[in-house]
Design a protein around this motif. Structure first.
Motif, mmCIF file in Angstrom:
data_model
loop_
_atom_site.group_PDB
_atom_site.id
_atom_site.type_symbol
_atom_site.label_atom_id
_atom_site.label_comp_id
_atom_site.label_asym_id
_atom_site.label_seq_id
_atom_site.Cartn_x
_atom_site.Cartn_y
_atom_site.Cartn_z
ATOM 1 N N LYS A 168 17.766 -4.050 -48.420
ATOM 2 C CA LYS A 168 16.842 -5.006 -49.306
ATOM 3 C C LYS A 168 15.620 -4.362 -49.164
ATOM 4 N N LEU A 169 15.079 -4.030 -48.133
ATOM 5 C CA LEU A 169 13.813 -3.252 -47.936
ATOM 6 C C LEU A 169 13.769 -2.107 -48.850
ATOM 7 N N HIS A 170 14.593 -1.396 -48.743
ATOM 8 C CA HIS A 170 14.470 -0.173 -49.775
ATOM 9 C C HIS A 170 14.739 -0.560 -51.306
ATOM 10 N N ASP A 171 15.774 -1.514 -51.522
ATOM 11 C CA ASP A 171 15.926 -1.957 -53.063
ATOM 12 C C ASP A 171 14.389 -2.425 -53.579
ATOM 13 N N GLU A 172 13.653 -3.061 -52.692
ATOM 14 C CA GLU A 172 12.565 -3.783 -53.187
ATOM 15 C C GLU A 172 11.396 -2.661 -53.144
ATOM 16 N N PHE A 173 11.576 -1.481 -52.928
ATOM 17 C CA PHE A 173 10.358 -0.491 -53.164
ATOM 18 C C PHE A 173 10.202 -0.469 -54.669
ATOM 19 N N ILE A 174 11.185 -0.042 -55.365
ATOM 20 C CA ILE A 174 11.098 0.027 -56.766
ATOM 21 C C ILE A 174 11.668 -1.182 -57.533
ATOM 22 N N GLU A 175 11.887 -0.926 -58.935
ATOM 23 C CA GLU A 175 12.730 -1.983 -59.723
ATOM 24 C C GLU A 175 13.970 -1.313 -59.876
ATOM 25 N N ASN A 176 14.861 -2.112 -60.518
ATOM 26 C CA ASN A 176 16.048 -1.532 -60.826
ATOM 27 C C ASN A 176 16.995 -0.911 -59.821
ATOM 28 N N THR A 177 16.770 -0.927 -58.729
ATOM 29 C CA THR A 177 17.508 -0.131 -57.577
ATOM 30 C C THR A 177 18.793 -0.458 -57.656
ATOM 31 N N ILE A 178 19.690 0.668 -57.772
ATOM 32 C CA ILE A 178 21.139 0.439 -57.584
ATOM 33 C C ILE A 178 21.658 0.902 -56.449
ATOM 34 N N THR A 179 20.889 2.094 -55.765
ATOM 35 C CA THR A 179 21.460 2.445 -54.589
ATOM 36 C C THR A 179 20.530 3.345 -53.820
ATOM 37 N N ASN A 180 20.737 4.126 -52.879
ATOM 38 C CA ASN A 180 19.752 5.106 -52.264
ATOM 39 C C ASN A 180 20.057 6.740 -52.729
ATOM 40 N N PHE A 181 19.217 7.308 -52.823
ATOM 41 C CA PHE A 181 19.148 8.803 -53.095
ATOM 42 C C PHE A 181 19.043 9.457 -51.798
ATOM 43 N N TYR A 182 19.861 10.197 -51.165
ATOM 44 C CA TYR A 182 19.445 10.719 -49.934
ATOM 45 C C TYR A 182 18.734 12.070 -49.908
ATOM 46 N N LEU A 183 17.923 12.445 -49.080
ATOM 47 C CA LEU A 183 17.279 13.793 -48.807
ATOM 48 C C LEU A 183 17.385 13.989 -47.693
ATOM 49 N N PRO A 184 17.781 15.399 -47.199
ATOM 50 C CA PRO A 184 17.859 15.575 -45.801
ATOM 51 C C PRO A 184 16.378 15.678 -44.962
ATOM 52 N N LEU A 185 16.463 15.090 -43.782
ATOM 53 C CA LEU A 185 15.195 15.086 -43.015
ATOM 54 C C LEU A 185 15.286 16.019 -42.016
ATOM 55 N N GLY A 186 14.614 17.274 -42.086
ATOM 56 C CA GLY A 186 14.613 18.260 -41.090
ATOM 57 C C GLY A 186 13.641 18.425 -40.134
ATOM 58 N N ILE A 187 13.708 18.960 -39.050
ATOM 59 C CA ILE A 187 12.665 19.200 -38.050
ATOM 60 C C ILE A 187 12.129 20.603 -37.837
ATOM 61 N N ALA A 188 10.714 20.921 -38.153
ATOM 62 C CA ALA A 188 10.166 22.203 -37.631
ATOM 63 C C ALA A 188 9.705 22.286 -36.424
ATOM 64 N N PRO A 189 9.881 22.622 -35.357
ATOM 65 C CA PRO A 189 9.213 22.618 -34.133
ATOM 66 C C PRO A 189 8.200 23.592 -33.822
ATOM 67 N N ASN A 190 7.516 23.520 -32.896
ATOM 68 C CA ASN A 190 6.404 24.559 -32.185
ATOM 69 C C ASN A 190 5.590 24.857 -33.251
ATOM 70 N N PHE A 191 4.844 23.905 -33.839
ATOM 71 C CA PHE A 191 3.755 24.224 -34.619
ATOM 72 C C PHE A 191 2.579 24.172 -33.682
ATOM 73 N N LEU A 192 1.766 25.067 -33.343
ATOM 74 C CA LEU A 192 0.637 25.074 -32.532
ATOM 75 C C LEU A 192 -0.544 25.031 -33.320
ATOM 76 N N ILE A 193 -1.113 23.993 -33.360
ATOM 77 C CA ILE A 193 -2.318 23.685 -34.342
ATOM 78 C C ILE A 193 -3.509 23.414 -33.539
ATOM 79 N N ASN A 194 -4.600 24.029 -33.718
ATOM 80 C CA ASN A 194 -5.824 23.805 -32.641
ATOM 81 C C ASN A 194 -5.221 23.399 -31.428
ATOM 82 N N ALA A 195 -4.685 24.282 -30.690
ATOM 83 C CA ALA A 195 -4.225 24.349 -29.472
ATOM 84 C C ALA A 195 -3.249 23.206 -29.066
ATOM 85 N N LYS A 196 -2.617 22.448 -29.891
ATOM 86 C CA LYS A 196 -1.824 21.261 -29.831
ATOM 87 C C LYS A 196 -0.518 21.437 -30.337
ATOM 88 N N TYR A 197 0.785 21.201 -29.683
ATOM 89 C CA TYR A 197 1.970 21.435 -30.091
ATOM 90 C C TYR A 197 2.428 20.344 -31.127
#
Ligand code: MEV
Length: 438
Positions: free
Chosen positions: A47-76
């Motif tokens: 219901k939460l996802h349905d209500e983000f927009i209008e006329n929702t019929i289902t969810n549209f998947y995208l993969p969520l991937g992880i890129a580790p080891n980003f050292l930015i200003n001396a913090k990972y």
């Protein structure tokens, strides 16, 4: 061909699904079950996802991937990326690892200014409008005090409001050009609410302004809206190391590599056809994190490409040089982001992504996202100027081809073994699958 539908938005979700299944599919039951297969079994979550927009019929998947080891200003950082294109996450992770052993990414916030405009027409004497604006300016601030109270408490608010004469572009066209500081929120609602109040103040005050003629009193508001072009909400990300330290498994001649790399960047600086693709590679990284953190990727895309054209010709967002034996590669991008408000407190995976980034401020997130963009650009240029892009890309894409052909586990093992030592192309994989199946 179907007829137009009336009252579609008022139909129940089931009615909408049934209508779509009956209208567009030869096997409506199959269509309905496909649509419903993507529903979440937790009704509240759905219901939460349905209500983000209008006329929702289902969810549209995208993969969520992880890129580790980003050292930015001396913090990972461990970076969440939502993207469908194979090899993007792998490329980001590879660049992150490469630069982590060479000092990491260094970032600087150049500015965080947001912009909004009230576009209006005024027909009359310009000096009178200018005087009126100077007199009325404090009222724009005082009439929005209620709206800006919370933001001011957080250290933000309206920074300035200018009257801009745009009559050289269009007869009678003026703007209130306002700048804002919106701290950790992207600020779209805040800015638009302030602008609509400015517009109200403008027309009301003009009507009562004694020095104006009848026509001059009749200021017409065309529209009030934030600008997604934010050339002063900019972050710089940089990597650098002595040229010889660029040596790596696939870089045996670092000087040659660095010079060719710089030529590739230079081509994107001077040649728009290449610049667009070059910047697209940067946006592969930027959009993926923008999306995973619940930010508005359309706004970011629009603003970034406008920024890439700021000289009058579309050009590279990144630059590179060798000076005193040091290779430096950097980019500057405008990123109007939020880490509070909007989807950030609603979408469970966005909350998770922000938690993984250790609850960044908007400025922190700008720095992470710019670094991922630079990492992505480094990976693309490194491949393009050495092995070519297809080798790595097709290796990653192999799984998609195997899925397309419904390869069995046994076939997958044989195919992957074969393509460890052979170039992957769509036709080579298809031929190999066919030969296995004969
Ligand atoms: C593909 O998604 C992105 C690249 O085309 C970027 C580039 O050419 O720099 C590889």
């Amino acid at each position: 061909m179907n007829d137009a539908v009336a009252g579609f938005s008022k139909w129940s979700k089931e009615q909408k699904i049934d209508w779509i299944a009956q209208t567009y599919f030869s096997n409506p039951d199959e269509a309905v079950s496909l649509i419903k297969n993507y529903w979440n079994s937790d009704e509240n979550l759905q219901k939460l996802h349905d209500e983000f927009i209008e006329n929702t019929i289902t969810n549209f998947y995208l993969p969520l991937g992880i890129a580790p080891n980003f050292l930015i200003n001396a913090k990972y950082y461990t970076v969440p990326m939502a993207i469908e294109e194979s090899s993007v996450v792998a490329a980001a992770a590879k660049s992150a690892k490469f630069w982590a052993t060479r000092g990491g990414f260094k970032t600087t916030i150049i500015g965080t200014e947001k912009i909004g405009q009230v576009h209006f027409t005024f027909n009359g004497e310009i000096h009178k409008l200018e005087k009126f604006f100077a007199e009325t300016k404090p009222k724009f601030f005082s009439n929005t005090e209620e709206l800006t109270k919370n933001m001011r408490q957080r250290g933000g608010g309206i920074s300035d409001i200018e009257l801009r004469n745009k009559t050289a572009l269009m007869p009678g066209y003026f703007q209130l050009h306002a700048t804002f500081e919106t701290k950790d929120s992207m600020g779209a609602n805040f800015i638009n609410s302030c602008l609509e109040q400015f517009a109200k103040t403008l027309t009301e005050e003009a009507e009562n302004h004694e020095a104006f003629s009848k026509e001059e009193k009749n200021i017409r508001i065309v529209m009030s809206i934030l600008s997604n072009y934010v050339p002063n909400c900019v972050v710089r990300a940089e990597v650098s190391c002595p040229v010889e330290d660029l040596a790596d498994k696939s870089i045996d001649n670092p000087k040659y590599f660095a010079e060719k790399f710089i030529q590739a960047v230079r081509i994107a600086e001077v040649e728009p056809f290449r610049a667009v693709t070059h910047n697209k590679g940067i946006m592969n990284g930027i959009d993926a994190v923008v999306l995973a953190t619940g930010n508005d990727f359309r706004a970011i895309e629009a603003g970034v490409h406008a920024y890439a054209s700021k000289s009058g010709q579309y050009s590279s967002l990144s630059h590179a040089q060798i000076e005193d034996g040091i290779f430096t590669f950097w980019l500057e991008v405008p990123l109007a982001l939020g880490t509070v408000g909007g989807l950030t407190s609603l979408h469970p995976l966005v909350k998770m992504a922000l938690q993984m980034l250790e609850k960044p401020s908007a400025a922190d997130l700008m720095q992470v996202i710019a670094s991922v963009g630079l990492a992505q650009n480094f990976a693309a240029l490194r491949s393009l100027t050495t092995t070519g892009i297809q080798e790595g890309h097709m290796k990653m894409h192999l799984n998609n081809i195997l899925n397309q052909f419904g390869a069995t586990e046994d076939e997958r093992v044989q195919i992957k073994k074969h393509f460890k030592t052979h170039a992957v192309s769509h036709s080579a994989v298809v031929n190999f699958i066919e030969s296995l199946r004969k």
